[in-house]
Scaffold this motif. Structure first.
Motif, PDB file in Angstrom:
ATOM      1  N   ARG A   1      15.190 -38.569  53.736  1.00  0.00           N
ATOM      2  CA  ARG A   1      15.284 -37.392  54.582  1.00  0.00           C
ATOM      3  C   ARG A   1      16.266 -36.414  53.966  1.00  0.00           C
ATOM      4  NH1 ARG A   1      19.150 -36.214  58.363  1.00  0.00           N
ATOM      5  NH2 ARG A   1      20.168 -38.206  58.039  1.00  0.00           N
ATOM      6  N   PRO A   2      15.881 -35.143  53.796  1.00  0.00           N
ATOM      7  CA  PRO A   2      16.850 -34.171  53.293  1.00  0.00           C
ATOM      8  C   PRO A   2      17.861 -33.849  54.388  1.00  0.00           C
ATOM      9  CG  PRO A   2      14.805 -33.083  53.820  1.00  0.00           C
ATOM     10  CD  PRO A   2      14.561 -34.541  54.030  1.00  0.00           C
ATOM     11  N   THR A   3      19.039 -33.379  53.994  1.00  0.00           N
ATOM     12  CA  THR A   3      20.054 -33.113  54.998  1.00  0.00           C
ATOM     13  C   THR A   3      19.630 -31.971  55.911  1.00  0.00           C
ATOM     14  OG1 THR A   3      22.300 -32.366  55.374  1.00  0.00           O
ATOM     15  CG2 THR A   3      21.299 -31.754  53.292  1.00  0.00           C
ATOM     16  N   ALA A   4      19.969 -32.112  57.183  1.00  0.00           N
ATOM     17  CA  ALA A   4      19.571 -31.094  58.155  1.00  0.00           C
ATOM     18  C   ALA A   4      20.406 -29.832  58.001  1.00  0.00           C
ATOM     19  CB  ALA A   4      19.710 -31.646  59.571  1.00  0.00           C
TER      20      ALA A   4
ATOM     21  N   LEU B   1      13.473 -37.361  45.953  1.00  0.00           N
ATOM     22  CA  LEU B   1      13.517 -37.457  47.406  1.00  0.00           C
ATOM     23  C   LEU B   1      12.140 -37.738  47.973  1.00  0.00           C
ATOM     24  CD1 LEU B   1      16.472 -36.553  47.687  1.00  0.00           C
ATOM     25  CD2 LEU B   1      15.720 -35.000  49.441  1.00  0.00           C
TER      26      LEU B   1
ATOM     27  N   VAL C   1      24.572 -36.344  57.881  1.00  0.00           N
ATOM     28  CA  VAL C   1      23.698 -35.595  58.787  1.00  0.00           C
ATOM     29  C   VAL C   1      22.313 -35.428  58.162  1.00  0.00           C
ATOM     30  CG1 VAL C   1      23.319 -33.403  59.930  1.00  0.00           C
ATOM     31  CG2 VAL C   1      25.601 -34.395  59.868  1.00  0.00           C
TER      32      VAL C   1
ATOM     33  N   HIS D   1      20.936 -34.104  46.355  1.00  0.00           N
ATOM     34  CA  HIS D   1      19.967 -33.033  46.557  1.00  0.00           C
ATOM     35  C   HIS D   1      20.641 -31.825  47.184  1.00  0.00           C
ATOM     36  CE1 HIS D   1      16.871 -31.024  49.167  1.00  0.00           C
ATOM     37  NE2 HIS D   1      16.274 -30.963  48.005  1.00  0.00           N
TER      38      HIS D   1
ATOM     39  N   LEU E   1      20.744 -28.034  55.390  1.00  0.00           N
ATOM     40  CA  LEU E   1      20.320 -27.196  54.260  1.00  0.00           C
ATOM     41  C   LEU E   1      20.420 -25.705  54.547  1.00  0.00           C
ATOM     42  CD1 LEU E   1      17.315 -29.066  52.625  1.00  0.00           C
ATOM     43  CD2 LEU E   1      19.552 -28.629  51.662  1.00  0.00           C
ATOM     44  N   PRO E   2      20.001 -25.227  55.719  1.00  0.00           N
ATOM     45  CA  PRO E   2      20.142 -23.783  55.962  1.00  0.00           C
ATOM     46  C   PRO E   2      21.603 -23.347  55.879  1.00  0.00           C
ATOM     47  CG  PRO E   2      18.814 -24.795  57.670  1.00  0.00           C
ATOM     48  CD  PRO E   2      19.390 -25.903  56.869  1.00  0.00           C
TER      49      PRO E   2
END
Lengths: 204, 328
Positions: free
Chosen positions: A94-97, A88, A204, A46, A99-100
């Motif tokens: 849980r998506p990776t933290a 997902l 992460v 993702h 992303l930003p």
């Protein structure tokens, strides 16, 4: 009106309502180890598609108006990202933290490679797509080693995406990616960055 | 150790028997109150152990457990043969640990003891005494509390995880009702409020001693587990509330709900209004805050986007003016 939800006719073993909306792309994990493995794979895939989208957005921002604009447009496969969003959500991954971070880093990479001209953008694409294809291949290998039948749908999805990425890679090569000076350096630097991103996003 | 336990069991049962002469060996439940009691206890133990799933547990623990129960029966009746006849499956000579359903794992035994111990929490608080009392109601020696290395922490964590699974079942049931079209999907704010209220109401029977439980959960060696339970709880609630986000919203929503849950829990332990009405009002207000904040965040984002558009327009104009915008 069916007496039971539609899914229950196809998966008699699954009684937990938590699997109500499962679209069968990835199987329900049998234990926490499998869940962790699937989580990591899906999370990093993702993140990868998200990053790829941002890279192309960056390239479009610089080269959108030029001749190469339409070419890059073709690569902007939002469907990959949407598919992973769906997977997902179903699997409660849980998506990776980070992303930003990938948001900004991807855009910056795309934009700066495009500032080097059309060849720069192509070189960046070649590097990234090669990384992603290699990564998908290793995931396919891992799933095949474990249990090909269990993961059939997921394998299908990953194979399809890998083929798309290889296509982009080949298109990039066709359009003089290698003609840029410092191609080898650029390509390896980008691939190193991709490897680091993959490693971190898994955890992460 | 085994001899000591046997002595303890013998002593306790003999005290219980008082002046009664040891009963004649008979499986007939009408014989006397005593034999009926023993027979019932034996059957209950047999039924309980039969209903447990077949596990490959360590043979030494099952051996020990069955030796305890077996020796208890031996001490209370003069004819062990009758007991063995009525409980043919729990022979302690079989040490494979895998035969039949009557062997339970250590975890299942711990769960049974902790469930029994919950009754004694209002009396003894969250402590080893409660666990010991629970073990005794199951006809096990109070020394079996030695299994619980974490002491009161085990009891509290067990209770928390038990409540969480109950909540998940309730939410899953509601979800199924909505899927089948038999119920309306609630609005997110209402859903969250109901879910948190349902979960916190499970604390009401133990509310007097709940501050003690909370402080136990905050002990450094319990923090990883209590955080894990909390994050699973919050993830479950959001999942059934319909959250399918795959970006930073995933994190912000869960963080917000964790904040709401923890603060409401704190308010609840010092709430003295009828049926904790103050707590539910507090919960309503906090959820409203979060909803407002989400609305404000959306507004900020759209304003930000508009500003960026404006800046891009200005940059574009500049590019035009400086001639950078020609097609190459």
């Amino acid at each position: 009106m069916l007496e039971r939800p539609v899914w229950s006719y196809f998966c008699p073993g699954e009684s937990s309502a938590a699997e109500l909306t499962r679209l069968q792309c990835a199987p329900a994990p049998r234990d926490s180890e499998e869940k962790e493995m699937l989580d990591r794979m899906l999370r990093v895939d993702h993140a990868g598609e998200y990053g790829a989208n941002r890279i192309y957005a960056g390239q479009m921002a610089v080269l959108g108006r030029s001749r190469t604009g339409p070419l890059i447009q073709v690569w902007d496969v939002k469907e990959h990202l949407e598919k992973f969003n769906e997977i997902l959500a179903e699997n409660r991954v849980r998506p990776t933290a980070l992303l930003p971070l990938w948001n900004i880093a991807g855009f910056v990479l795309g934009a700066s490679s495009a500032l080097l001209g059309k060849e720069g953008a192509m070189a960046c694409t070649v590097a990234v797509e090669e990384s992603i294809s290699e990564h998908y291949n290793s995931q396919i290998r891992a799933l095949m080693e474990k249990d090909p039948e269990r993961y059939t749908e997921l394998l299908q999805v990953i194979k399809e995406f890998r083929d798309d990425e290889m296509e982009h890679h080949d298109t990039g090569l066709e359009h003089d990616a290698e003609s840029i000076p410092g191609y080898w350096l650029l390509k390896n630097a980008i691939q190193l960055g991709c490897k680091a991103a993959i490693y971190v996003s898994q955890r992460v | 150790m085994a001899a000591l336990l046997r002595g303890l069991r013998a002593g306790r049962t003999l005290r219980g028997l008082c002046s009664v002469v040891s009963a004649p060996p008979a499986a007939n439940p009408q014989c006397s109150g005593l034999t009926r009691g023993i027979h019932c206890a034996a059957l209950r133990l047999q039924d309980e152990s039969k209903s447990d799933k077949p596990p490959p547990s360590s043979s030494s623990t099952t051996h020990h457990e069955h030796y305890q129960t077996h020796s208890a029966e031996q001490a209370s009746t003069s004819d062990p043969a009758a007991e063995e006849a009525s409980r043919p499956n729990t022979s302690y000579q079989d040490q494979s640990g895998e035969q039949g359903e009557e062997y339970e794992t250590e975890e299942q035994l711990q769960v049974r003891i902790l469930n029994a111990a919950l009754e004694f929490v209002p009396l003894h608080g969250w402590s080893m005494e409660a666990i010991a009392a629970g073990a005794e109601t199951l006809d096990l020696s109070s020394a079996s509390t030695g299994m619980f290395y974490n002491g009161a922490g085990d009891l509290v964590l067990h209770f928390v995880s038990h409540c969480n699974s109950q909540l998940t079942e309730i939410l899953a049931e509601q979800h199924k009702q909505v899927q089948l079209g038999q119920a309306e999907q609630k609005r997110t704010a209402d859903f969250l409020r109901d879910a948190v209220e349902t979960r916190l109401r499970m604390h009401i029977p133990y509310i007097e001693s709940w501050p003690q439980a909370m402080s136990i959960l905050l002990l450094p060696h319990n923090i990883p587990n209590s955080l894990k339970h909390l994050s699973t709880l919050v993830d479950d609630i959001w999942f059934y509330a319909g959250d399918r986000s795959t970006d930073m919203n995933w994190y912000t929503k869960r963080a917000a709900l964790t904040g709401i849950y923890n603060t409401t829990e704190l308010v609840m332990v010092q709430d003295s209004s009828t049926d904790f009405q103050d707590t539910w009002n507090f919960l309503d207000n906090r959820i409203q805050d979060v909803v407002n904040m989400a609305g404000t965040a959306k507004q900020v984002q759209s304003t930000g986007e508009a500003v960026v558009q404006g800046l891009m327009g200005a940059a574009f104009t500049l590019k035009n003016l400086t001639g950078l915008n020609q097609k190459r």
